[in-house]
Scaffold this motif. Structure first.
Motif, PDB file in Angstrom:
ATOM      1  N   ILE A   6     -26.099  -6.960  18.695  1.00 33.21           N
ATOM      2  CA  ILE A   6     -26.105  -5.975  19.365  1.00 33.21           C
ATOM      3  C   ILE A   6     -26.100  -6.289  21.005  1.00 33.21           C
ATOM      4  O   ILE A   6     -26.068  -5.646  21.384  1.00 33.21           O
ATOM      5  CB  ILE A   6     -27.696  -5.338  19.331  1.00 33.21           C
ATOM      6  N   LEU A   7     -26.597  -7.430  20.816  1.00 37.97           N
ATOM      7  CA  LEU A   7     -26.222  -8.042  23.174  1.00 37.97           C
ATOM      8  C   LEU A   7     -24.407  -7.501  22.737  1.00 37.97           C
ATOM      9  O   LEU A   7     -24.123  -7.249  24.609  1.00 37.97           O
ATOM     10  CB  LEU A   7     -26.763  -9.391  21.892  1.00 37.97           C
ATOM     11  N   LYS A   8     -23.885  -8.543  21.636  1.00 41.90           N
ATOM     12  CA  LYS A   8     -22.156  -7.736  22.388  1.00 41.90           C
ATOM     13  C   LYS A   8     -21.616  -6.400  22.800  1.00 41.90           C
ATOM     14  O   LYS A   8     -21.862  -5.738  23.032  1.00 41.90           O
ATOM     15  CB  LYS A   8     -21.072  -8.587  20.976  1.00 41.90           C
ATOM     16  N   ALA A   9     -22.410  -5.380  21.629  1.00 39.89           N
ATOM     17  CA  ALA A   9     -22.431  -4.052  22.182  1.00 39.89           C
ATOM     18  C   ALA A   9     -22.965  -3.143  22.877  1.00 39.89           C
ATOM     19  O   ALA A   9     -22.244  -2.649  23.874  1.00 39.89           O
ATOM     20  CB  ALA A   9     -23.314  -3.092  20.583  1.00 39.89           C
ATOM     21  N   HIS A  12     -21.162  -3.720  27.134  1.00 41.55           N
ATOM     22  CA  HIS A  12     -19.597  -2.668  27.828  1.00 41.55           C
ATOM     23  C   HIS A  12     -20.385  -1.855  28.016  1.00 41.55           C
ATOM     24  O   HIS A  12     -21.302  -0.639  27.692  1.00 41.55           O
ATOM     25  CB  HIS A  12     -19.085  -2.810  26.670  1.00 41.55           C
ATOM     26  N   PRO A  13     -19.843  -1.327  29.822  1.00 39.48           N
ATOM     27  CA  PRO A  13     -21.244   0.131  30.080  1.00 39.48           C
ATOM     28  C   PRO A  13     -20.759   1.352  29.346  1.00 39.48           C
ATOM     29  O   PRO A  13     -21.401   2.248  29.640  1.00 39.48           O
ATOM     30  CB  PRO A  13     -19.997  -0.303  31.314  1.00 39.48           C
ATOM     31  N   ALA A  14     -19.478   1.702  28.923  1.00 35.87           N
ATOM     32  CA  ALA A  14     -19.420   2.706  28.565  1.00 35.87           C
ATOM     33  C   ALA A  14     -19.895   2.663  27.319  1.00 35.87           C
ATOM     34  O   ALA A  14     -20.545   4.359  26.458  1.00 35.87           O
ATOM     35  CB  ALA A  14     -17.864   2.333  28.005  1.00 35.87           C
ATOM     36  N   THR A  54     -10.155   4.626  22.730  1.00 39.30           N
ATOM     37  CA  THR A  54     -11.064   4.299  23.197  1.00 39.30           C
ATOM     38  C   THR A  54     -12.827   4.250  22.299  1.00 39.30           C
ATOM     39  O   THR A  54     -13.110   3.852  21.528  1.00 39.30           O
ATOM     40  CB  THR A  54     -10.949   3.963  24.121  1.00 39.30           C
ATOM     41  N   VAL A  55     -12.719   5.542  22.087  1.00 37.46           N
ATOM     42  CA  VAL A  55     -14.107   6.387  21.614  1.00 37.46           C
ATOM     43  C   VAL A  55     -14.472   5.969  20.097  1.00 37.46           C
ATOM     44  O   VAL A  55     -15.536   4.940  20.050  1.00 37.46           O
ATOM     45  CB  VAL A  55     -14.213   7.955  21.793  1.00 37.46           C
ATOM     46  N   SER A  56     -13.416   6.033  19.472  1.00 39.18           N
ATOM     47  CA  SER A  56     -13.442   5.797  18.206  1.00 39.18           C
ATOM     48  C   SER A  56     -14.293   3.948  18.341  1.00 39.18           C
ATOM     49  O   SER A  56     -14.458   3.504  17.209  1.00 39.18           O
ATOM     50  CB  SER A  56     -12.613   5.628  17.270  1.00 39.18           C
ATOM     51  N   ALA A  57     -13.172   2.820  19.118  1.00 36.30           N
ATOM     52  CA  ALA A  57     -13.330   1.723  18.605  1.00 36.30           C
ATOM     53  C   ALA A  57     -14.940   1.694  19.173  1.00 36.30           C
ATOM     54  O   ALA A  57     -15.707   0.615  18.441  1.00 36.30           O
ATOM     55  CB  ALA A  57     -12.591   1.038  20.267  1.00 36.30           C
ATOM     56  N   THR A  61     -18.244  -0.569  16.819  1.00 36.28           N
ATOM     57  CA  THR A  61     -18.882  -1.307  17.781  1.00 36.28           C
ATOM     58  C   THR A  61     -20.725  -0.877  17.729  1.00 36.28           C
ATOM     59  O   THR A  61     -21.849  -2.001  17.359  1.00 36.28           O
ATOM     60  CB  THR A  61     -18.352  -1.927  18.913  1.00 36.28           C
ATOM     61  N   LEU A  62     -20.526   0.286  17.546  1.00 40.12           N
ATOM     62  CA  LEU A  62     -22.553   0.730  18.372  1.00 40.12           C
ATOM     63  C   LEU A  62     -22.534   0.314  16.973  1.00 40.12           C
ATOM     64  O   LEU A  62     -23.824   0.052  16.552  1.00 40.12           O
ATOM     65  CB  LEU A  62     -22.863   1.280  18.559  1.00 40.12           C
TER      66      LEU A  62
END
Length: 97
Positions: A6-9, A12-14, A54-57, A61-62
Motif C-alpha cells: 500500500i505504501l509503495k502504491a 506515486h502522485p498519479a 500508464t493508466v493500466s500500470a 499497482t493499486l
C-alpha cells in the motif's frame, strides 16, 4: 492487507490522484456512458493526460495493493476504491505511528 504494498502504491502522485478521483466519481467522471455504480472505466483516466499503458500500470499497482476493486463487464473493466482496505490501512497507521 500488505502495508508495504500500500505504501509503495501511494508513493506515486498519479496513483494518489486516481484514488482521489475515485473518491467522488460523479464529480470527475460524470460523462462516463456506463453507470458509475459499476465503477470507473480505465479509459476515463486517459483524460488526465496519461497514456493507456500508464493508466493500466497504475491501476494494476493499486489493485495489487488492494486499494481498488475491479468488475469486468464485457470488454471493459471498472474500478472502485476499496474503502474497507483504505480504512483498515488508515486505522493501522493511526495505531502504529
Amino acid at each position: 492487507m500488505d502495508r508495504t504494498e500500500i505504501l509503495k502504491a501511494l508513493a506515486h502522485p498519479a496513483r494518489l490522484e486516481i484514488l482521489n478521483h475515485l473518491k467522488d466519481p460523479h464529480a470527475h467522471f460524470a460523462t462516463q456512458e456506463h453507470p458509475l455504480e459499476l465503477g470507473v472505466c480505465a479509459s476515463q483516466f486517459e483524460r488526465c493526460g496519461l497514456s493507456q499503458s500508464t493508466v493500466s500500470a497504475h491501476l494494476g499497482t493499486l489493485q495489487r495493493a488492494g486499494l481498488v476493486t475491479t468488475k469486468r463487464l464485457g470488454q471493459w473493466i471498472f474500478y472502485k476504491r476499496n474503502e474497507e482496505t483504505i480504512n483498515e490501512f488508515l486505522a493501522t497507521l493511526q495505531r502504529e505511528l
